[in-house]
Design a protein around this motif. Structure first.
Motif, PDB file in Angstrom:
ATOM      1  N   LEU A 215     -83.390  51.521  86.272  1.00  0.00           N
ATOM      2  CA  LEU A 215     -81.936  51.533  86.064  1.00  0.00           C
ATOM      3  C   LEU A 215     -81.696  51.395  84.568  1.00  0.00           C
ATOM      4  O   LEU A 215     -81.871  50.329  83.984  1.00  0.00           O
ATOM      5  CB  LEU A 215     -81.259  50.384  86.823  1.00  0.00           C
ATOM      6  CG  LEU A 215     -79.733  50.304  86.695  1.00  0.00           C
ATOM      7  CD1 LEU A 215     -79.080  51.608  87.153  1.00  0.00           C
ATOM      8  CD2 LEU A 215     -79.178  49.127  87.475  1.00  0.00           C
ATOM      9  N   GLU A 216     -81.303  52.502  83.954  1.00  0.00           N
ATOM     10  CA  GLU A 216     -81.106  52.510  82.504  1.00  0.00           C
ATOM     11  C   GLU A 216     -79.854  51.728  82.126  1.00  0.00           C
ATOM     12  O   GLU A 216     -78.872  51.682  82.862  1.00  0.00           O
ATOM     13  CB  GLU A 216     -80.992  53.949  82.001  1.00  0.00           C
ATOM     14  CG  GLU A 216     -82.259  54.775  82.237  1.00  0.00           C
ATOM     15  CD  GLU A 216     -82.087  56.217  81.786  1.00  0.00           C
ATOM     16  OE1 GLU A 216     -80.958  56.590  81.393  1.00  0.00           O
ATOM     17  OE2 GLU A 216     -83.068  56.964  81.819  1.00  0.00           O
ATOM     18  N   SER A 220     -76.060  51.082  83.904  1.00  0.00           N
ATOM     19  CA  SER A 220     -75.733  49.797  84.520  1.00  0.00           C
ATOM     20  C   SER A 220     -74.676  49.013  83.754  1.00  0.00           C
ATOM     21  O   SER A 220     -73.967  48.188  84.332  1.00  0.00           O
ATOM     22  CB  SER A 220     -76.992  48.928  84.624  1.00  0.00           C
ATOM     23  OG  SER A 220     -77.445  48.535  83.331  1.00  0.00           O
ATOM     24  N   GLY A 221     -74.585  49.265  82.446  1.00  0.00           N
ATOM     25  CA  GLY A 221     -73.676  48.487  81.620  1.00  0.00           C
ATOM     26  C   GLY A 221     -74.317  47.213  81.091  1.00  0.00           C
ATOM     27  O   GLY A 221     -73.704  46.480  80.318  1.00  0.00           O
ATOM     28  N   PHE A 222     -75.555  46.941  81.490  1.00  0.00           N
ATOM     29  CA  PHE A 222     -76.287  45.788  80.974  1.00  0.00           C
ATOM     30  C   PHE A 222     -76.869  46.114  79.605  1.00  0.00           C
ATOM     31  O   PHE A 222     -76.925  47.281  79.195  1.00  0.00           O
ATOM     32  CB  PHE A 222     -77.403  45.383  81.938  1.00  0.00           C
ATOM     33  CG  PHE A 222     -76.936  44.577  83.121  1.00  0.00           C
ATOM     34  CD1 PHE A 222     -77.184  43.216  83.181  1.00  0.00           C
ATOM     35  CD2 PHE A 222     -76.245  45.163  84.165  1.00  0.00           C
ATOM     36  CE1 PHE A 222     -76.756  42.456  84.256  1.00  0.00           C
ATOM     37  CE2 PHE A 222     -75.811  44.425  85.249  1.00  0.00           C
ATOM     38  CZ  PHE A 222     -76.066  43.059  85.299  1.00  0.00           C
ATOM     39  N   THR A 223     -77.353  45.087  78.932  1.00  0.00           N
ATOM     40  CA  THR A 223     -77.883  45.272  77.586  1.00  0.00           C
ATOM     41  C   THR A 223     -79.301  45.826  77.549  1.00  0.00           C
ATOM     42  O   THR A 223     -79.777  46.240  76.492  1.00  0.00           O
ATOM     43  CB  THR A 223     -77.861  43.932  76.825  1.00  0.00           C
ATOM     44  OG1 THR A 223     -78.482  42.930  77.637  1.00  0.00           O
ATOM     45  CG2 THR A 223     -76.433  43.512  76.514  1.00  0.00           C
ATOM     46  N   MET A 226     -83.503  47.993  83.458  1.00  0.00           N
ATOM     47  CA  MET A 226     -84.067  47.218  84.567  1.00  0.00           C
ATOM     48  C   MET A 226     -85.157  48.039  85.217  1.00  0.00           C
ATOM     49  O   MET A 226     -84.912  49.171  85.662  1.00  0.00           O
ATOM     50  CB  MET A 226     -82.985  46.871  85.582  1.00  0.00           C
ATOM     51  CG  MET A 226     -81.910  45.975  85.040  1.00  0.00           C
ATOM     52  SD  MET A 226     -80.693  45.521  86.305  1.00  0.00           S
ATOM     53  CE  MET A 226     -79.684  44.357  85.368  1.00  0.00           C
ATOM     54  N   ILE A 227     -86.372  47.477  85.306  1.00  0.00           N
ATOM     55  CA  ILE A 227     -87.530  48.243  85.753  1.00  0.00           C
ATOM     56  C   ILE A 227     -88.308  47.507  86.843  1.00  0.00           C
ATOM     57  O   ILE A 227     -88.660  46.341  86.704  1.00  0.00           O
ATOM     58  CB  ILE A 227     -88.497  48.536  84.582  1.00  0.00           C
ATOM     59  CG1 ILE A 227     -87.776  49.300  83.461  1.00  0.00           C
ATOM     60  CG2 ILE A 227     -89.722  49.303  85.074  1.00  0.00           C
ATOM     61  CD1 ILE A 227     -87.340  50.711  83.834  1.00  0.00           C
ATOM     62  N   PHE A 275     -88.685  48.110  73.445  1.00  0.00           N
ATOM     63  CA  PHE A 275     -87.814  48.013  74.627  1.00  0.00           C
ATOM     64  C   PHE A 275     -87.463  49.371  75.248  1.00  0.00           C
ATOM     65  O   PHE A 275     -86.508  49.469  76.018  1.00  0.00           O
ATOM     66  CB  PHE A 275     -86.541  47.227  74.307  1.00  0.00           C
ATOM     67  CG  PHE A 275     -86.823  45.820  73.858  1.00  0.00           C
ATOM     68  CD1 PHE A 275     -87.383  44.901  74.730  1.00  0.00           C
ATOM     69  CD2 PHE A 275     -86.572  45.427  72.553  1.00  0.00           C
ATOM     70  CE1 PHE A 275     -87.686  43.603  74.323  1.00  0.00           C
ATOM     71  CE2 PHE A 275     -86.854  44.130  72.131  1.00  0.00           C
ATOM     72  CZ  PHE A 275     -87.413  43.226  73.020  1.00  0.00           C
ATOM     73  N   GLU A 276     -88.256  50.393  74.933  1.00  0.00           N
ATOM     74  CA  GLU A 276     -88.098  51.705  75.573  1.00  0.00           C
ATOM     75  C   GLU A 276     -89.268  51.903  76.535  1.00  0.00           C
ATOM     76  O   GLU A 276     -90.413  52.049  76.103  1.00  0.00           O
ATOM     77  CB  GLU A 276     -88.063  52.825  74.531  1.00  0.00           C
ATOM     78  CG  GLU A 276     -86.869  52.776  73.592  1.00  0.00           C
ATOM     79  CD  GLU A 276     -85.548  52.979  74.320  1.00  0.00           C
ATOM     80  OE1 GLU A 276     -85.544  53.666  75.376  1.00  0.00           O
ATOM     81  OE2 GLU A 276     -84.524  52.446  73.852  1.00  0.00           O
TER      82      GLU A 276
END
Length: 457
Positions: A215-216, A220-223, A226-227, A275-276
């Protein structure tokens, strides 16, 4: 900065009671760690279920030590959280041995602080929040918990009270998130809703769901992204590498590929640089999910022979037979057809009926089951072994469901008792109204201790 994100190795498992599957699981974990080393990662994240059981065999412990030592020899720290298969009802687990040997660094709520090159501690009531550190990166996490431990009766997320993300921070969880659990055994038995996850982290390293999920952050709107890497090996038929359906014609699908990209059932882990995240595939034993439909034994036999060329040698094949056959069938009649295929393991599921069963599709479940019964089915919709390990959470939920009717029943009984007269009646009535029903005390885990002391406010 570069790190590896590995989840759900399940070391020690002999799937189908086959010793060769034990070796498959160990080999998959070895490949993941060796590839991480070749990629020159700075550290490794293990997001739960390193072992298949909380009390692994000496052989499984030995294999884990041998593989984790590969990273230790190269000064690559491994940060870990306990999954539902790893944890015990006590504070200690097999992870404590691995940590004592310097092979891993656990994060989460602890009774004692940890202060060393790769760990720091924050006082939280009577406990400590231990987190990992590597350069300017901070790594937070907590071991697997049940939903009732993570979300209060008021609906507030206790994780949001415990964790506060910031730049260059990572959150490790071994939980099923509702939005990402679709198509998995946890879609109706999730641990957390997406809006119950604390924001502010640069990367969310999850485990527990065995199928790869991404979930990129822009969606998602998160910072952070999510993996779920998924399990390193195939733990059930839904994770099959290949799907074959033979009704009127043969349809063969490679579920590890989707056009030029990885398919939903590709197995592996993630390498994350700045973080990628990038998925890294691990080659595992082919696993075939095969459905054959026919309306006679002869048709089923013929179709089994027809698909032989589609199935690789030394693979696993689970065949599901469907159809309507007079007198039904017994799968033992078909085992001899696969004896010379060179398969590592095969088995049959029998879904053949002896007569047609008509189902009225207009009937809704609400006509048969109450709201409580439907919720009960959702609570029970997990693997039996998983349910057994989390029985405490289920019992707590059951107590909550019965709590209100029980209190009302007790009040009714008291009212129906012989009423005292005059002043005595007034005082007795007041006593009954003010009397509270005491709840049974339960053992408190480390997270519960923190909450009890006011940490969840």
């Amino acid at each position: 900065m570069k790190f590896a994100h590995i989840a759900d190795a399940h070391l020690g498992r002999e799937q189908f009671q086959q010793p060769f599957r034990y070796a498959d699981y160990v080999e998959a974990f070895r490949k993941a760690v060796e590839r991480s080393i070749r990629e020159n990662v700075d550290f490794i994240l293990l997001t739960g279920d390193l072992f298949h059981v909380s009390k692994p065999s000496p052989k499984a412990i030995r294999d884990a030590i041998e593989i984790l030592n590969l990273a230790k020899k190269r000064n690559i720290p491994v940060f870990a959280i306990e999954g539902n298969h790893d944890k015990t009802i006590r504070d200690t687990s097999i992870y404590d041995l691995l940590e004592h040997l310097g092979l891993i660094y656990t994060v989460g709520i602890k009774r004692r602080p940890r202060e060393n090159e790769f760990q720091r501690s924050i006082k939280k009531g009577s406990a400590y929040l231990v987190y990992g550190i590597f350069g300017d990166v901070e790594i937070y996490g907590i071991r697997h918990h049940s939903r009732w431990q993570l979300v209060g009766k008021d609906g507030r997320s206790r994780l949001k009270a415990l964790f506060h993300g910031k730049r260059n921070s990572i959150l490790m969880l071994h939980q099923a998130i509702d939005y990402l659990a679709e198509g998995t055994p946890y879609q109706n038995a999730f641990d957390l809703r997406l809006n119950e996850i604390p924001d502010g982290f640069s990367y969310y390293a999850f485990g527990h769901i065995h199928m790869r999920r991404e979930l990129e952050r822009k969606k998602s709107g998160f910072t952070g992204d999510m993996i779920y890497p998924g399990s390193l090996e195939r733990t059930e038929i839904r994770e099959a590498s290949h799907r074959i359906i033979y009704d009127r014609r043969i349809r063969a699908m490679d579920l590890t590929r989707s056009n030029e990209n990885f398919g939903p059932n590709a197995k592996g882990f993630y390498i994350v640089e700045d973080f990628e995240p990038e998925f890294v595939e691990i080659e595992t034993r082919p696993f075939y999910s095969i459905t054959i439909r026919g309306n006679s034994k002869e048709e089923l036999r013929r179709k089994i022979e027809d698909i032989r060329s589609y199935v690789e040698r030394d693979s696993i094949a689970i065949l599901t037979l469907e159809g309507i056959v007079k007198g039904g069938i017994h799968v033992s009649e078909f085992f001899s057809l696969l004896e010379d295929w060179g398969l590592a393991y095969y088995n049959f599921n029998n879904r053949v009926t002896s007569e047609a069963i008509l189902i009225d599709s207009s009937i809704k479940e609400e006509e048969f089951f109450t709201a409580f019964e439907r919720e009960l089915f959702a609570q029970l919709a997990v693997d039996p072994k998983e349910f057994g390990r989390d029985i405490e959470g289920f019992v707590s939920w059951l107590f909550q469901m019965y709590e209100k009717p029980k209190v009302e029943a007790e009040k009714k009984v008291k009212i129906e008792e012989e009423e005292p007269k005059g002043k005595e009646k007034t005082e007795k009535t007041k006593e009954i109204k003010e009397k509270k029903v005491k709840k049974p005390k339960k053992a408190l885990g480390t997270l519960d201790v923190w909450i009890k002391k006011g940490g969840g406010k």
